[in-house]
Design an enzyme around this catalytic site. Structure first.
Site, mmCIF file in Angstrom:
data_model
loop_
_atom_site.group_PDB
_atom_site.id
_atom_site.type_symbol
_atom_site.label_atom_id
_atom_site.label_comp_id
_atom_site.label_asym_id
_atom_site.label_seq_id
_atom_site.Cartn_x
_atom_site.Cartn_y
_atom_site.Cartn_z
ATOM 1 N N ARG A 1 0.821 -1.216 0.000
ATOM 2 C CA ARG A 1 0.000 0.000 0.000
ATOM 3 C C ARG A 1 0.854 1.264 0.000
ATOM 4 N NH1 ARG A 1 -5.389 -0.803 1.629
ATOM 5 N NH2 ARG A 1 -5.855 -2.940 2.213
ATOM 6 N N GLN B 1 -4.413 -9.826 9.275
ATOM 7 C CA GLN B 1 -4.753 -9.134 8.040
ATOM 8 C C GLN B 1 -3.716 -9.422 6.962
ATOM 9 O OE1 GLN B 1 -4.888 -5.317 10.382
ATOM 10 N NE2 GLN B 1 -6.637 -4.896 9.066
ATOM 11 N N ASP C 1 0.951 -13.208 3.857
ATOM 12 C CA ASP C 1 2.244 -13.819 3.538
ATOM 13 C C ASP C 1 2.407 -15.237 4.070
ATOM 14 O OD1 ASP C 1 2.910 -13.332 6.365
ATOM 15 O OD2 ASP C 1 3.260 -11.264 5.733
ATOM 16 N N HIS D 1 -7.725 -11.842 5.062
ATOM 17 C CA HIS D 1 -7.606 -11.397 3.672
ATOM 18 C C HIS D 1 -7.041 -12.482 2.764
ATOM 19 C CE1 HIS D 1 -7.424 -7.086 5.496
ATOM 20 N NE2 HIS D 1 -8.665 -7.520 5.357
ATOM 21 N N CYS E 1 -8.203 -21.738 -9.078
ATOM 22 C CA CYS E 1 -8.823 -21.459 -10.369
ATOM 23 C C CYS E 1 -10.065 -20.599 -10.167
ATOM 24 C CB CYS E 1 -9.183 -22.761 -11.077
ATOM 25 S SG CYS E 1 -10.050 -22.509 -12.651
ATOM 26 N N SER F 1 -2.806 -0.529 12.102
ATOM 27 C CA SER F 1 -3.324 0.830 12.304
ATOM 28 C C SER F 1 -4.797 0.807 12.688
ATOM 29 C CB SER F 1 -3.150 1.646 11.022
ATOM 30 O OG SER F 1 -3.912 1.077 9.961
ATOM 31 N N GLU G 1 9.769 -2.088 18.199
ATOM 32 C CA GLU G 1 9.728 -3.274 17.347
ATOM 33 C C GLU G 1 8.859 -4.332 18.033
ATOM 34 O OE1 GLU G 1 11.350 -4.057 14.365
ATOM 35 O OE2 GLU G 1 11.999 -1.977 14.158
ATOM 36 N N ILE G 2 7.964 -4.937 17.267
ATOM 37 C CA ILE G 2 7.082 -5.964 17.831
ATOM 38 C C ILE G 2 7.896 -7.129 18.374
ATOM 39 C CG2 ILE G 2 5.278 -7.644 17.283
ATOM 40 C CD1 ILE G 2 4.342 -5.603 15.108
#
Length: 233
Positions: free
Chosen positions: A29, A95, A98, A113, A121, A181, A223-224
């Site tokens: 994004r 969300q 990956d 998502h 297909c 966010s 940092e997480i």
């Protein structure tokens, strides 16, 4: 925070783009190079593009699939997987597309998502590994177009994942947001559902969110992976 984690009977973790960018993975994004700079992802990553501009759609998503393969889970992903094995957390709502949570070993993951690790297909629904895109195979045995198994602009969220996320949010007595966010609906409603059902709400995000005022604890500009490592010790 560690005390809350140990006391909780049902802990749910919610992850957003910030969880992935700590692995080095670009956030499409906000990417500013190559085709991202010249094209609007919301138009390419859409059902309209899949139906009317399939070559550009495939170029966009093959690039994303190849990019994901260049990166791997970080220590935060691995800590969450270990916490699940120990029974400290019950599920992850993400969300992200990956697949890094599963690669790290997490089992109970609701991918709101969808995922870039699979393609299917558009015509018959048959599923394939994303190696099909890597190998430039874009058509199913039936002749239909192969597309990533992600939610495109213009599509509903996968109902199985959505229902699992809703159920987990309702059951949570501790709900931890990592790297989101909380600006995308309807996904951003799950922390509020948890809070409304009596859960403690913790938000870890580099920038402030609109929902910080509802949280029992907020952590910014960290940092997480480092935060989770502190809680793990």
């Amino acid at each position: 925070m560690k005390k809350w984690l140990n006391e909780s009977n049902h802990t749910v973790v919610f992850t957003g783009a910030g969880m992935s960018t700590e692995s080095g993975l670009p956030d499409f994004r906000s990417a500013n190079k190559g085709m991202w700079k010249q094209k609007d992802p919301s138009k390419i990553a859409s059902t309209e593009a899949l139906n009317s501009n399939v070559d550009e759609f495939i170029e966009f998503y093959r690039s994303r699939v190849l990019t994901v393969k260049d990166y791997k889970p970080h220590k935060g992903h691995r800590i969450l997987a270990e916490w699940e094995r120990k029974g400290l957390i019950n599920s992850i709502i993400t969300q992200n597309v990956d697949g890094f949570h599963q690669t790290a070993g997490s089992q109970n993951v609701a991918e709101l998502h969808g995922t870039l690790t699979k393609v299917h297909c558009q015509t018959c629904g048959k599923k394939y590994e994303n190696e099909a895109y890597v190998n430039e195979t874009y058509n199913c045995e039936c002749g239909g177009v192969l597309r990533p198994s992600i939610t495109l602009f213009g599509e509903m969220l996968p109902q199985d994942a959505f229902q699992l996320a809703q159920s987990e949010a309702e059951r949570a007595d501790l709900f931890i947001v990592l790297g989101s966010s909380l600006s995308v609906t309807p996904a951003n409603q799950f922390p509020l559902i948890a809070k409304d059902n009596g859960a403690r709400l913790v938000i870890v995000n580099r920038e402030p969110t609109e929902f910080d005022r509802f949280a029992d604890e907020v952590i910014h500009e960290r940092e997480i992976g480092e935060v989770l490592e502190e809680w793990d010790n």
